[in-house]
Design a protein around this motif. Structure first.
Motif, short mmCIF file in Angstrom:
data_model
loop_
_atom_site.label_atom_id
_atom_site.label_comp_id
_atom_site.label_asym_id
_atom_site.label_seq_id
_atom_site.Cartn_x
_atom_site.Cartn_y
_atom_site.Cartn_z
N SER A 115 0.86 -1.18 0.00
CA SER A 115 0.00 0.00 0.00
C SER A 115 0.90 1.24 0.00
CB SER A 115 -0.90 0.01 1.24
OG SER A 115 -0.13 0.27 2.40
N ASP A 116 0.31 2.39 -0.31
CA ASP A 116 1.07 3.64 -0.27
C ASP A 116 1.64 3.87 1.12
OD1 ASP A 116 0.33 4.06 -2.90
OD2 ASP A 116 -1.12 5.64 -2.46
N GLU A 117 0.83 3.62 2.13
CA GLU A 117 1.27 3.84 3.51
C GLU A 117 2.46 2.95 3.87
OE1 GLU A 117 -1.94 3.40 2.54
OE2 GLU A 117 -2.50 5.51 2.77
N GLU A 118 2.41 1.69 3.42
CA GLU A 118 3.53 0.77 3.68
C GLU A 118 4.79 1.25 2.96
OE1 GLU A 118 1.21 -3.48 4.34
OE2 GLU A 118 1.42 -2.69 2.29
N LEU A 119 4.63 1.73 1.73
CA LEU A 119 5.78 2.23 0.99
C LEU A 119 6.37 3.47 1.66
CD1 LEU A 119 4.54 1.73 -2.68
CD2 LEU A 119 6.38 0.48 -1.53
N VAL A 120 5.51 4.35 2.17
CA VAL A 120 6.00 5.53 2.89
C VAL A 120 6.80 5.09 4.10
CG1 VAL A 120 5.29 7.52 4.27
CG2 VAL A 120 4.20 7.10 2.05
N ASP A 121 6.28 4.13 4.86
CA ASP A 121 7.00 3.63 6.04
C ASP A 121 8.34 3.01 5.65
OD1 ASP A 121 5.00 4.48 7.74
OD2 ASP A 121 4.03 2.49 7.86
N LYS A 122 8.34 2.24 4.56
CA LYS A 122 9.59 1.63 4.09
C LYS A 122 10.60 2.71 3.69
CE LYS A 122 8.04 -2.87 2.51
NZ LYS A 122 8.99 -3.60 3.33
N PHE A 123 10.13 3.77 3.01
CA PHE A 123 11.01 4.86 2.62
C PHE A 123 11.60 5.53 3.86
CE2 PHE A 123 11.68 9.40 1.88
CZ PHE A 123 12.70 9.33 0.94
N LYS A 124 10.76 5.76 4.86
CA LYS A 124 11.23 6.39 6.09
C LYS A 124 12.27 5.53 6.80
CE LYS A 124 7.19 9.21 7.20
NZ LYS A 124 6.10 9.44 8.18
N ALA A 169 10.18 16.08 1.62
CA ALA A 169 9.18 16.23 2.69
C ALA A 169 8.66 14.91 3.24
CB ALA A 169 8.00 17.06 2.18
N LEU A 170 8.86 13.83 2.50
CA LEU A 170 8.29 12.54 2.90
C LEU A 170 8.73 12.07 4.29
CD1 LEU A 170 6.25 10.60 1.78
CD2 LEU A 170 8.09 9.36 0.65
N PRO A 171 9.97 12.30 4.71
CA PRO A 171 10.33 11.86 6.07
C PRO A 171 9.49 12.53 7.16
CG PRO A 171 12.31 12.28 4.79
CD PRO A 171 11.14 12.76 3.96
N LYS A 172 8.91 13.69 6.86
CA LYS A 172 8.08 14.40 7.84
C LYS A 172 6.59 14.17 7.61
CE LYS A 172 11.54 17.97 7.87
NZ LYS A 172 11.89 18.82 6.77
N PHE A 173 6.23 13.39 6.60
CA PHE A 173 4.83 13.14 6.28
C PHE A 173 4.17 12.43 7.45
CE2 PHE A 173 1.69 10.19 4.20
CZ PHE A 173 0.76 11.15 3.86
N ARG A 174 3.07 13.03 7.96
CA ARG A 174 2.40 12.50 9.16
C ARG A 174 1.15 11.70 8.85
NH1 ARG A 174 3.47 17.94 10.64
NH2 ARG A 174 1.26 18.36 10.37
N ALA A 175 0.81 11.52 7.61
CA ALA A 175 -0.35 10.72 7.20
C ALA A 175 -1.66 11.25 7.76
CB ALA A 175 -0.14 9.25 7.55
N GLU A 176 -1.77 12.58 7.89
CA GLU A 176 -3.04 13.17 8.31
C GLU A 176 -4.08 13.04 7.20
OE1 GLU A 176 -1.82 17.09 9.40
OE2 GLU A 176 -0.97 16.41 11.30
N SER A 177 -3.62 12.89 5.98
CA SER A 177 -4.47 12.57 4.84
C SER A 177 -3.80 11.42 4.12
CB SER A 177 -4.62 13.79 3.92
OG SER A 177 -3.36 14.16 3.39
N SER A 178 -4.46 10.87 3.11
CA SER A 178 -3.85 9.77 2.36
C SER A 178 -2.64 10.31 1.58
CB SER A 178 -4.86 9.15 1.40
OG SER A 178 -5.17 10.05 0.36
N PHE A 179 -1.75 9.43 1.22
CA PHE A 179 -0.58 9.82 0.43
C PHE A 179 -1.03 10.43 -0.90
CE2 PHE A 179 2.62 9.05 -2.82
CZ PHE A 179 3.70 9.72 -2.27
N SER A 180 -2.06 9.83 -1.53
CA SER A 180 -2.50 10.33 -2.84
C SER A 180 -3.02 11.76 -2.73
CB SER A 180 -3.56 9.40 -3.45
OG SER A 180 -4.72 9.36 -2.65
N THR A 181 -3.77 12.05 -1.67
CA THR A 181 -4.27 13.42 -1.48
C THR A 181 -3.10 14.36 -1.25
OG1 THR A 181 -6.34 12.60 -0.57
CG2 THR A 181 -5.75 14.87 -0.03
N TRP A 182 -2.14 13.93 -0.46
CA TRP A 182 -0.98 14.76 -0.14
C TRP A 182 -0.17 15.07 -1.40
CZ3 TRP A 182 4.43 13.45 0.32
CH2 TRP A 182 5.21 14.46 0.91
#
Length: 189
Positions: free
Chosen positions: A4-13, A59-72
């Motif tokens: 998922s996008d969220e999993e990929l964001v976590d992996k990137f972080k 900016a991705l390391p600071k992304f807090r997932a307050e909205s979906s990645f696609s919206t962001w």
């Protein structure tokens, strides 16, 4: 396995460059389409896509997932589009390179379309784009987010940082402005 996008964001972080590459692969075409429809220029759209992903990477390391990645990412793209439009207004120049670059553009037909249908569809898209280009910045952005990218009203409110009521009224005014421009030119009866 499809992450998922969220999993990929976590992996990137956690240090995975491959995770970021996958996010780019998922969203590059969508961001390009938004940028091109906003500017009407292939070269500028390509530059804007690069700028979007540079900003996302930083900016991705600071992304807090307050909205979906696609919206962001649409929010980042919308900001880059607005920034580019402001720069263009300051420049107000015509580039021969851009004019030549757009003349060699070749579209590819869908297998289900006849050549005639393909040409008609391409011509219709070009005419509609001409009228979209004449809209205000806000009208263009809201139409593209809704009609081209099918964002929900709530997602558009998040991207544009405004209320749901504002989104609905802007979208209604944008649709009406586009319709009026096309009617005035004899495109609609």
């Amino acid at each position: 396995m499809q992450w998922s996008d969220e999993e990929l964001v976590d992996k990137f972080k956690s240090g995975s460059v491959e995770a970021f590459e996958e996010l780019v692969n998922r969203y590059e075409r969508k961001v390009y389409t938004l940028a091109y429809r906003f500017t009407g220029n292939y070269a500028d759209a390509g530059d804007m896509v690069q700028e979007v992903f540079i900003r996302v990477y930083r900016a991705l390391p600071k992304f807090r997932a307050e909205s979906s990645f696609s919206t962001w990412i649409y929010k980042v793209a919308a900001n880059v589009c607005r920034d580019e439009l402001r720069k263009q207004r300051r420049r107000k120049s015509v580039s021969l390179e851009n004019m030549e670059a757009n003349q060699g553009e070749i579209a590819v037909a869908d297998d289900a379309q006849s050549p005639e249908e393909f040409v008609e569809q391409r011509d219709l898209q070009a005419r509609v784009q001409k009228y979209i280009d004449q809209l205000t910045e806000d009208q263009r952005m809201i139409l593209l987010l809704r009609e081209m990218h099918q964002l929900s009203y709530e997602e558009m409110a998040d991207v544009l940082e405004c209320s749901l009521g504002t989104v609905k009224s802007r979208l209604s005014r944008a649709r009406l402005a586009l319709k009026n421009k096309m009617q005035a030119a004899g495109e609609l009866s």
